[in-house]
Design a protein around this motif. Structure first.
Motif, PDB file in Angstrom:
ATOM      1  N   LEU A   1       5.379  -4.403  -4.049  1.00 28.85           N
ATOM      2  CA  LEU A   1       4.175  -3.599  -3.852  1.00 28.85           C
ATOM      3  C   LEU A   1       4.471  -2.125  -4.123  1.00 28.85           C
ATOM      4  CD1 LEU A   1       2.744  -5.296  -0.638  1.00 28.85           C
ATOM      5  CD2 LEU A   1       2.098  -5.703  -3.021  1.00 28.85           C
ATOM      6  N   GLN A   2       3.635  -1.514  -4.932  1.00 25.75           N
ATOM      7  CA  GLN A   2       3.812  -0.114  -5.306  1.00 25.75           C
ATOM      8  C   GLN A   2       2.825   0.758  -4.532  1.00 25.75           C
ATOM      9  OE1 GLN A   2       3.340   0.147  -9.582  1.00 25.75           O
ATOM     10  NE2 GLN A   2       4.421  -1.792  -9.895  1.00 25.75           N
TER      11      GLN A   2
ATOM     12  N   LEU B   1       5.779   1.217   4.247  1.00 25.11           N
ATOM     13  CA  LEU B   1       5.692  -0.174   4.681  1.00 25.11           C
ATOM     14  C   LEU B   1       7.024  -0.624   5.273  1.00 25.11           C
ATOM     15  CD1 LEU B   1       3.641  -2.530   4.646  1.00 25.11           C
ATOM     16  CD2 LEU B   1       4.810  -3.368   2.605  1.00 25.11           C
ATOM     17  N   ARG B   2       6.961  -1.183   6.480  1.00 27.31           N
ATOM     18  CA  ARG B   2       8.180  -1.639   7.154  1.00 27.31           C
ATOM     19  C   ARG B   2       8.076  -3.090   7.617  1.00 27.31           C
ATOM     20  NH1 ARG B   2       9.532   1.807   4.711  1.00 27.31           N
ATOM     21  NH2 ARG B   2      10.562   3.770   5.264  1.00 27.31           N
TER      22      ARG B   2
ATOM     23  N   GLU C   1      14.587  -8.141  -4.064  1.00 28.33           N
ATOM     24  CA  GLU C   1      15.246  -6.855  -4.356  1.00 28.33           C
ATOM     25  C   GLU C   1      14.437  -5.691  -3.799  1.00 28.33           C
ATOM     26  OE1 GLU C   1      15.478  -7.145  -8.557  1.00 28.33           O
ATOM     27  OE2 GLU C   1      17.310  -8.382  -8.546  1.00 28.33           O
ATOM     28  N   TRP C   2      13.101  -5.797  -3.931  1.00 29.82           N
ATOM     29  CA  TRP C   2      12.248  -4.724  -3.392  1.00 29.82           C
ATOM     30  C   TRP C   2      12.299  -4.680  -1.869  1.00 29.82           C
ATOM     31  CZ3 TRP C   2       7.468  -5.761  -0.721  1.00 29.82           C
ATOM     32  CH2 TRP C   2       6.796  -4.601  -0.320  1.00 29.82           C
ATOM     33  N   LEU C   3      12.266  -5.832  -1.215  1.00 28.73           N
ATOM     34  CA  LEU C   3      12.337  -5.863   0.245  1.00 28.73           C
ATOM     35  C   LEU C   3      13.603  -5.186   0.753  1.00 28.73           C
ATOM     36  CD1 LEU C   3      11.087  -9.506   0.981  1.00 28.73           C
ATOM     37  CD2 LEU C   3       9.859  -7.388   1.436  1.00 28.73           C
ATOM     38  N   ALA C   4      14.726  -5.462   0.072  1.00 27.24           N
ATOM     39  CA  ALA C   4      15.992  -4.854   0.493  1.00 27.24           C
ATOM     40  C   ALA C   4      16.004  -3.362   0.200  1.00 27.24           C
ATOM     41  CB  ALA C   4      17.152  -5.552  -0.218  1.00 27.24           C
ATOM     42  N   ARG C   5      15.509  -3.001  -0.981  1.00 25.31           N
ATOM     43  CA  ARG C   5      15.545  -1.590  -1.379  1.00 25.31           C
ATOM     44  C   ARG C   5      14.613  -0.732  -0.514  1.00 25.31           C
ATOM     45  NH1 ARG C   5      14.400  -2.580  -6.110  1.00 25.31           N
ATOM     46  NH2 ARG C   5      12.163  -2.101  -6.140  1.00 25.31           N
ATOM     47  N   ALA C   6      13.444  -1.268  -0.193  1.00 26.17           N
ATOM     48  CA  ALA C   6      12.458  -0.517   0.588  1.00 26.17           C
ATOM     49  C   ALA C   6      12.643  -0.686   2.093  1.00 26.17           C
ATOM     50  CB  ALA C   6      11.052  -0.963   0.188  1.00 26.17           C
TER      51      ALA C   6
ATOM     52  N   LEU D   1       0.683   2.915   5.039  1.00 25.09           N
ATOM     53  CA  LEU D   1       0.655   1.536   5.527  1.00 25.09           C
ATOM     54  C   LEU D   1       2.033   1.134   6.045  1.00 25.09           C
ATOM     55  CD1 LEU D   1      -1.197  -0.931   5.802  1.00 25.09           C
ATOM     56  CD2 LEU D   1      -0.371  -1.702   3.572  1.00 25.09           C
ATOM     57  N   HIS D   2       2.058   0.669   7.295  1.00 23.11           N
ATOM     58  CA  HIS D   2       3.314   0.292   7.947  1.00 23.11           C
ATOM     59  C   HIS D   2       3.455  -1.219   8.086  1.00 23.11           C
ATOM     60  CE1 HIS D   2       5.912  -0.596  11.454  1.00 23.11           C
ATOM     61  NE2 HIS D   2       6.572   0.490  11.098  1.00 23.11           N
ATOM     62  N   THR D   3       2.354  -1.926   8.408  1.00 19.89           N
ATOM     63  CA  THR D   3       2.393  -3.368   8.639  1.00 19.89           C
ATOM     64  C   THR D   3       1.320  -4.044   7.800  1.00 19.89           C
ATOM     65  OG1 THR D   3       3.179  -3.062  10.909  1.00 19.89           O
ATOM     66  CG2 THR D   3       2.181  -5.193  10.373  1.00 19.89           C
ATOM     67  N   LEU D   4       1.730  -5.056   7.035  1.00 25.29           N
ATOM     68  CA  LEU D   4       0.813  -5.834   6.217  1.00 25.29           C
ATOM     69  C   LEU D   4       0.945  -7.300   6.623  1.00 25.29           C
ATOM     70  CD1 LEU D   4      -1.164  -6.188   3.863  1.00 25.29           C
ATOM     71  CD2 LEU D   4       0.791  -6.241   2.301  1.00 25.29           C
TER      72      LEU D   4
END
Length: 762
Positions: free
Chosen positions: A296-297, A302-303, A323-328, A280-283
């Motif tokens: 989201l795990q 996902l980008r 934190e997840w948005l930055a890390r991923a 999944l790339h776009t949600l």
């Protein structure tokens, strides 16, 4: 010996004589043309548009490849209706009021690639209606009244790549509904009333890459059903009343790249909702009711995460998300609704340390007070309860059907004289259509705080009493179409602050119930078609700042006052077709910077003045002006409309002339058919502009007599005597002439491709 040789000689000569005698007849048959049709024998195209034909013409040239019959009165397509034109590749039957397609109607059309049956009155398709179409690549059935699909209906369409069933009346998909469609890549089922999909509804679609299910009535994510289409790359589920999605929904699509869940009722997502969609790339989660979101795990690729239009709360609990948005390395949009100090801040501009966490007692108390003022949130549907947990569910009213698994309750057509009570407390969809309730009393739906979709069509309702919707804090869809309502009060709509879709078609409204709409701060789409509204006045849309779509087709509107539309600054669609407007309401369009689609067809406009669409020139993409009695269009009528405009509909008017429109450089569709163009030198600029377009526009000469029936775009002989024609030809260098001759051919081919994608335009 002479006898045998003589008989042999005769046996050889006779067939040749027969062929020679039949050749002129065959040639004449190939060149014949039915009366009231336009035949282009060089391209093997025949167009018989809008001629009130009640049956398929029988004098169509046998070698015809493209046949356009749209806008006639065929009603029934009998068996073997096209057996005389076996070479057809494109057949357009749109807007023909077709109610029945007989079994074997298209037998003999083994070369057909496109069949367009959109915008008819089909309620069903017989089992063998589509037999004989083994080469068909695209089937358009959009805009009919299909209520069910029988397994095997499409079994003979082994080469089909696109099937369009949007805008029908489907409520259920049976198992193996699409059996035999081994090559279908795009299946369009949007804008139906689908609420239930059989477990094997999508079985047998190995090539499916795109599935459109938006604008339906799905209350829960049908993960196991969708997961049968394991090759899906794009899944469109927006505008369904989904309230929760989690891993337990069972969505497993290893190739999914884009998932659209926009415009729904989502209040919560489980952290592993898409754990089995690794690519999944776009949600897209825009326009839901999410105030928070967990990291989201699972979808490691996902980008892009789209969150605009959600009431995001940027308190301490949002830190893990940031934190997840930055890390991923996921790009996101959306803005904070609270707390007050961060209201309006873009989510992607925040850092985790911008969010305050427990430790600042004063700040924590302030944020708790703010959330209390915002109102308590009803708990979203979560994972299934354990065996020891109780679930408060009331019994189902007599004569009604309540389905615990889907949380649907229905009393449709039960002859009820009053709104029944006693539905399960967790009901999300309540269908009370086709009963008889002269009024809906106060607190008519007690205990239904989880209700998302309420159907009250065809109930004879003349009044909603004050407080009728009390307690429906999660209601998103309210259907009041086909009743006797002449007005609504603010008090009647209070109690449903999240209502996004209000359907009021075919009632007795004389004006827009503007005051009542102020009770609906989340209103997204307003449907008031086919009432008796005669004017749009200032304040009619006041307080509807979230409004995106307004449908006012088929009223009696003669005036749209200045400021009437201004409060709805986010408006994207405005449908004013089939009214009594005598001019474009240019002034009223001021303040609509997001307008994408404007429908004005079927109004007695007669003329377009300069700058008619200037206020919406930067945003407008689709403009409908067909069937408007237009006789004159001023040279600057479309000034301000630039590359953004994609489609322009001007068919079925009274235009004898039209200025060239070079600023509309990115048009994908322009329809000028059924206009009486006068092909003289004044039309030369239009001819030159059309020659440069790689589109079919449908413009034909009506006068003078020597040009009648010729396409304006191709009628070079008509314009050769005009001043400036020779000068234009002289500018071409010898080296450029071959390419100049080749370009139109290439253009025609691209135009043919576009016609294949959007229907025939001859």
């Amino acid at each position: 010996m002479e006898g045998p040789r003589s008989s042999t000689h005769v046996s050889l000569v006779l067939p040749l004589l027969v062929l020679l005698l039949l050749a002129p007849a065959r040639q004449a048959a190939a060149q014949r043309c039915p009366q009231a049709c336009i035949c282009d024998n060089s391209r093997r195209h025949v167009a018989c548009r809008h001629q009130n034909l009640t049956e398929v013409p029988d004098a169509i040239p046998e070698l015809t490849q493209r046949l356009d019959l749209q806008g006639n009165l065929l009603k029934v397509i009998p068996a073997a209706a096209f057996q005389g034109v076996p070479h057809l590749t494109h057949l357009d039957l749109r807007h023909c009021q077709v109610e029945l397609v007989a079994e074997g109607a298209f037998r003999g059309l083994g070369r057909l690639l496109l069949l367009n049956l959109a915008s008819n009155h089909l309620r069903e398709l017989p089992q063998e209606a589509l037999d004989g179409l083994g080469s068909l690549r695209r089937l358009e059935l959009e805009g009919n009244a299909l209520e069910e699909l029988r397994p095997g209906t499409f079994g003979a369409l082994g080469a089909l790549a696109t099937l369009n069933l949007a805008h029908n009346a489907l409520v259920y998909l049976p198992a193996m509904a699409f059996q035999g469609l081994l090559r279908v890549r795009w299946l369009r089922l949007s804008h139906n009333a689908l609420s239930v999909l059989a477990p094997e509804a999508l079985a047998g679609l190995p090539a499916l890459r795109r599935l459109s299910l938006h604008h339906n009535e799905l209350q829960a994510l049908p993960g196991p059903v969708l997961s049968q289409a394991r090759g899906l790359a794009r899944l469109e589920l927006g505008h369904n009343p989904l309230t929760y999605a989690g891993e337990e929904d069972g969505l497993a699509l290893p190739g999914l790249r884009e998932l659209l869940l926009d415009g729904g009722a989502l209040q919560a997502l489980g952290p592993r909702a898409f754990a089995h969609c690794p690519r999944l790339h776009t949600l897209d989660l825009r326009g839901n009711q999410l105030d928070t979101l967990p990291p989201l795990q699972g979808p490691g690729q996902l980008r892009r995460l789209r969150l605009q239009g959600n009431p995001l709360w940027c308190g301490c609990q949002a830190r893990p998300l940031l934190e997840w948005l930055a890390r991923a390395r996921v790009r996101s949009d959306g803005a904070c609704q609270g707390p007050r100090r961060l209201r309006g801040e873009a989510l992607d501009a925040l850092r985790p340390w911008d969010l305050r966490c427990p430790g600042d007692a004063a700040q924590e108390e302030e944020e708790l007070e703010e959330r209390a003022v915002a109102g308590p949130r009803a708990p979203p549907r979560g994972p299934p309860r354990g065996p020891g947990e109780e679930r408060a569910v009331a019994p189902c009213p007599r004569a009604c059907v309540c389905v615990p698994e889907s949380r649907h309750s229905s009393c449709e057509g039960c002859g009820l004289q009053a709104v029944p009570r006693g539905f399960p407390n967790d009901t999300q969809l309540l269908d009370l259509r086709r009963n008889h309730f002269p009024s809906v009393p106060r607190a008519a739906f007690p205990g239904l705080g989880h209700l998302v979709s309420l159907h009250l069509q065809h109930c004879g309702i003349a009044e909603l009493e004050a407080g009728a919707l009390a307690g429906l804090g999660r209601l998103i869809y309210l259907y009041l179409s086909d009743n006797q309502l002449a007005g609504l009060s603010t008090a009647a709509l209070e109690g449903a602050p999240r209502l996004g879709y209000l359907y009021l078609e075919r009632n007795r409204f004389l004006q827009v119930p503007g005051a009542a709409l102020r009770a609906l701060p989340s209103l997204f789409s307003l449907h008031l078609q086919d009432n008796a509204v005669d004017r749009l006045a200032p304040g009619d849309l006041g307080g509807t700042r979230a409004l995106r779509w307004v449908y006012l087709s088929g009223n009696r509107i003669t005036e749209v006052s200045l400021g009437a539309l201004g409060p709805a600054r986010e408006l994207e669609k405005l449908h004013l077709d089939r009214n009594q407007l005598r001019e474009v309401p240019t002034g009223a369009l001021e303040g609509l910077p997001a307008l994408l689609e404007l429908q004005l067809s079927g109004n007695p406009l007669r003329a377009l003045r300069d700058g008619a669409f200037q206020p919406v020139g930067r945003s407008l993409q689709h403009l409908f002006l067909n069937s408007s009695g237009l006789e004159q269009i001023c040279p600057g009528a479309f000034s301000g409309l630039g590359p953004g405009l994609q489609s322009l509909y001007l068919q079925k008017n009274q235009l004898r002339a039209l200025p060239a429109l070079p600023s509309l450089s990115q048009l994908e569709l322009i329809d000028l058919s059924s206009n009486p163009f006068h092909c003289d030198c004044q039309l030369l600029p239009l001819h030159r502009w059309l020659t440069g377009l790689n589109l079919r526009v449908g413009a034909t000469c009506a006068t003078p007599p020597n040009a009648r029936g010729q396409r304006v775009k191709a009628a070079a002989a008509v314009f050769e005597a005009c001043p400036g024609w020779a000068a234009r030809k002289a500018k071409r260098t010898p080296a450029s002439r071959p390419s100049a001759r080749r370009t139109p051919i290439k253009g025609r081919q691209r135009g043919a491709d576009k016609a294949g994608r959007g229907g025939l335009r001859l």
